[in-house]
Design an enzyme around this catalytic site. Structure first.
Site, PDB file in Angstrom:
ATOM      1  N   ARG A 277      -3.508 -45.795   6.069  1.00  0.00           N
ATOM      2  CA  ARG A 277      -3.316 -46.514   4.803  1.00  0.00           C
ATOM      3  C   ARG A 277      -1.840 -46.748   4.488  1.00  0.00           C
ATOM      4  NH1 ARG A 277      -2.754 -44.752  -0.491  1.00  0.00           N
ATOM      5  NH2 ARG A 277      -3.115 -42.559   0.008  1.00  0.00           N
TER       6      ARG A 277
ATOM      7  N   CYS B  17      13.421 -28.751  -2.101  1.00  0.00           N
ATOM      8  CA  CYS B  17      12.984 -28.532  -0.715  1.00  0.00           C
ATOM      9  C   CYS B  17      13.871 -27.522  -0.004  1.00  0.00           C
ATOM     10  CB  CYS B  17      13.020 -29.840   0.068  1.00  0.00           C
ATOM     11  SG  CYS B  17      12.005 -31.135  -0.635  1.00  0.00           S
TER      12      CYS B  17
ATOM     13  N   CYS C 113       4.752 -36.592   5.110  1.00  0.00           N
ATOM     14  CA  CYS C 113       4.242 -35.227   5.219  1.00  0.00           C
ATOM     15  C   CYS C 113       3.371 -34.913   4.003  1.00  0.00           C
ATOM     16  CB  CYS C 113       5.385 -34.227   5.345  1.00  0.00           C
ATOM     17  SG  CYS C 113       6.134 -33.751   3.784  1.00  0.00           S
TER      18      CYS C 113
ATOM     19  N   ARG D 222      -3.950 -25.562   3.758  1.00  0.00           N
ATOM     20  CA  ARG D 222      -4.665 -25.426   2.480  1.00  0.00           C
ATOM     21  C   ARG D 222      -5.529 -24.185   2.534  1.00  0.00           C
ATOM     22  NH1 ARG D 222      -2.385 -27.757  -1.743  1.00  0.00           N
ATOM     23  NH2 ARG D 222      -1.689 -29.856  -1.254  1.00  0.00           N
TER      24      ARG D 222
ATOM     25  N   GLY E 134      -1.532 -34.521  -3.237  1.00  0.00           N
ATOM     26  CA  GLY E 134      -1.085 -35.856  -3.618  1.00  0.00           C
ATOM     27  C   GLY E 134       0.406 -35.934  -3.870  1.00  0.00           C
TER      28      GLY E 134
END
Lengths: 378, 128
Positions: free
Chosen positions: A186, A80, A198, A16, A113
């Protein structure tokens, strides 16, 4: 057939990067690849850019920023596998004698997300029928049912790749995890926990191809770069249809691509020293093993337990850390794998160097469906 | 007033999915399209698909995905119809007790504001 040399590779790390545009990242990767290949201004005759989310003329923006336009620039979307699609086009053009040198690059800056895709009509999102990790979960569940894979073994895939990722400075996650930590993360869509998936992220990769010298001095060559789409039928395939039929005799796109890539390269699965494969989720890697012919269906548990796919094993898979460590910037994903293999085959991979690696395979599969398989030789 | 989330996919009363049967290759398909998705021919007949089947895959979506404004969690999976067709579908939540092969039946579910779609739920007296 004309040989194709991989003359240079470049990468913008995956992760990021607030304040860094997708164009900036592409520029970083392209500059590095061109510098490695020692390609002067005007030294390549075409450019193919793979991206799914960077918008109209994304490749033109990158090369425009470097004042390197004028030649054809083709922007390629294949989910992808966008980077692999770009690579196949570039390789074919050189083999056909159309160009001497071609620049191939890909980049992405993904939102955080669950990936949102224009592939799905709005009603399908509204009805809750466009949830990518839920599809991954159903595929994982089917693999568990049909191949006897357990949830603990899915966790072991994550442990393996995250352990590898510690040694990759270009990866997003560089911390080892235990199987218990994976199982304690989670629950996103049963049986998949957060650490088994991923992260969509940001990054760029670039590769310079050129006609291999006739004297055989090319250090690393591209033996095959094959893109395939799906055949109809598989309800859980990456084509994500609303229905399907018995698919037991329908080869998935990865197998179609792998078979063609092996044939073109004149090698088989047993000749591979190193593999980078699609691990969008932990089960996807295990499925890829059988779809690529690396192991028989149902043999994944043994391969995992024996450590064959771990660094130091017989044929390590995802020594870069895989997407589970690097994250997945779609357009850069397939080319990032190629960058890793080239560094390995040159013996430049540092502490994660696979000793004596001579033949490597890279694989991505995703929306479309699109699957690409690339084989590289030293 | 019930508005289908998309036209041409299902009927409300009785609940039924609108599919097709190919006159050339013999495959059923869903949704109903102008061409058979398996052989590409135009010789496809509209059929009403079975309103029941067996559970082939299931999971639960716990976080609202992009573009979705209904309740979470909700079930998501695949039900195999007697025709051999595997349908991607919502499932009644919770799915914790679901098992492979469970008998399932089609019903209509409200997504909110009267917008409805299809889902499968365990046959009466089974599961949940």
């Amino acid at each position: 057939m004309t040989g194709v040399e991989i003359a240079g590779v470049g990468l913008h790390p995956f992760g990021r990067f607030d304040g860094v545009s997708v164009t900036d990242m592409g520029v970083t990767a392209v500059k590095a690849a061109l510098a490695e290949a020692a390609i002067p201004r005007g030294g390549f005759q075409a450019a193919f850019c793979g991206t799914a989310y960077a918008g109209v003329a994304a490749g033109h923006k990158v090369l425009g920023a470097l004042a390197l336009t004028g030649m054809p620039i083709v922007n390629v979307e294949a989910g992808c596998a966008s980077g692999g699609a770009a690579l196949q086009l570039a390789m074919g053009a050189i083999q056909a004698g159309q160009y001497e040198s071609v620049l191939v690059f890909g980049m992405e800056k993904m939102p955080k997300g669950i990936i949102r895709s224009t592939f799905f009509e709005p009603w399908r999102e509204q009805a809750g029928l466009a949830v990518t990790p839920a599809y991954f979960a159903l595929r994982a569940q089917r693999l568990m049912r049909e191949s006897g894979i357990t949830k603990n073994q899915l966790a072991d895939v994550v442990v393996k790749n995250r352990k590898h990722g510690v040694h990759n400075p270009d990866a997003m996650f560089r911390k080892e995890v235990t199987a218990q930590e994976v199982l304690d993360s989670r629950l996103v869509c049963d049986p998949l926990h957060l650490f088994m998936l991923c992260s969509p992220n940001e990054g760029a990769a670039a590769v310079v191809l050129r006609r291999a010298p006739a004297d055989g001095t090319a250090r690393v060559t591209l033996a095959s770069a094959v893109l395939r789409s799906h055949l109809p039928g598989s309800v859980l395939g990456e084509a994500t249809p609303l229905s399907g039929i018995d698919d037991s005799s329908i080869p998935p796109p990865t197998t179609l691509a792998a078979n063609a890539a092996f044939e073109e390269a004149g090698v088989g699965p047993d000749d591979l020293d190193i593999v980078e494969c699609q691990d969008t989720d932990a089960a996807r890697e295990l499925l890829a093993w059988e779809e690529l012919g690396l192991c028989a269906s149902g043999d994944q548990a043994r391969v995992l337990a024996d450590g064959d796919a771990t660094f130091g094993g017989r044929r390590p898979v995802n020594v870069s850390g895989g997407l589970l460590s690097k994250g997945e910037p779609l357009g850069a994903s397939a080319l990032g794998q190629v960058v890793e293999l080239v560094r390995q085959l040159r013996g430049e991979a540092g502490v994660r160097q696979v000793a004596g690696a001579r033949v490597g395979l890279a694989h991505t599969v995703g929306r479309g469906a699109n699957a690409c398989v690339t084989i590289i030789k030293a | 007033m019930h508005t289908p989330v998309h036209e041409g996919l299902f009927t409300l009363d009785p609940p039924a999915l609108l599919g097709a049967l190919c006159g050339e290759c013999g495959h059923h398909s869903f949704p109903r399209l102008a061409h058979c998705p398996y052989c590409g021919c135009e010789n496809v007949d509209p059929v009403t698909l079975s309103d029941h089947g067996t559970l082939w895959g299931w999971t639960e979506v716990t976080t609202a995905p992009p573009g979705y404004e209904g309740v979470v969690p909700f079930g998501f999976g695949v039900v195999e119809l007697p025709e051999g067709l595997r349908i991607v579908t919502r499932l009644t939540s919770p799915t914790a007790t679901y098992e492979y092969g469970l008998a399932m039946r089609l019903q209509i579910v409200d997504l909110g504001d009267g917008v409805v779609t299809w889902e499968f739920t365990p046959e009466t007296g089974r599961g949940v």
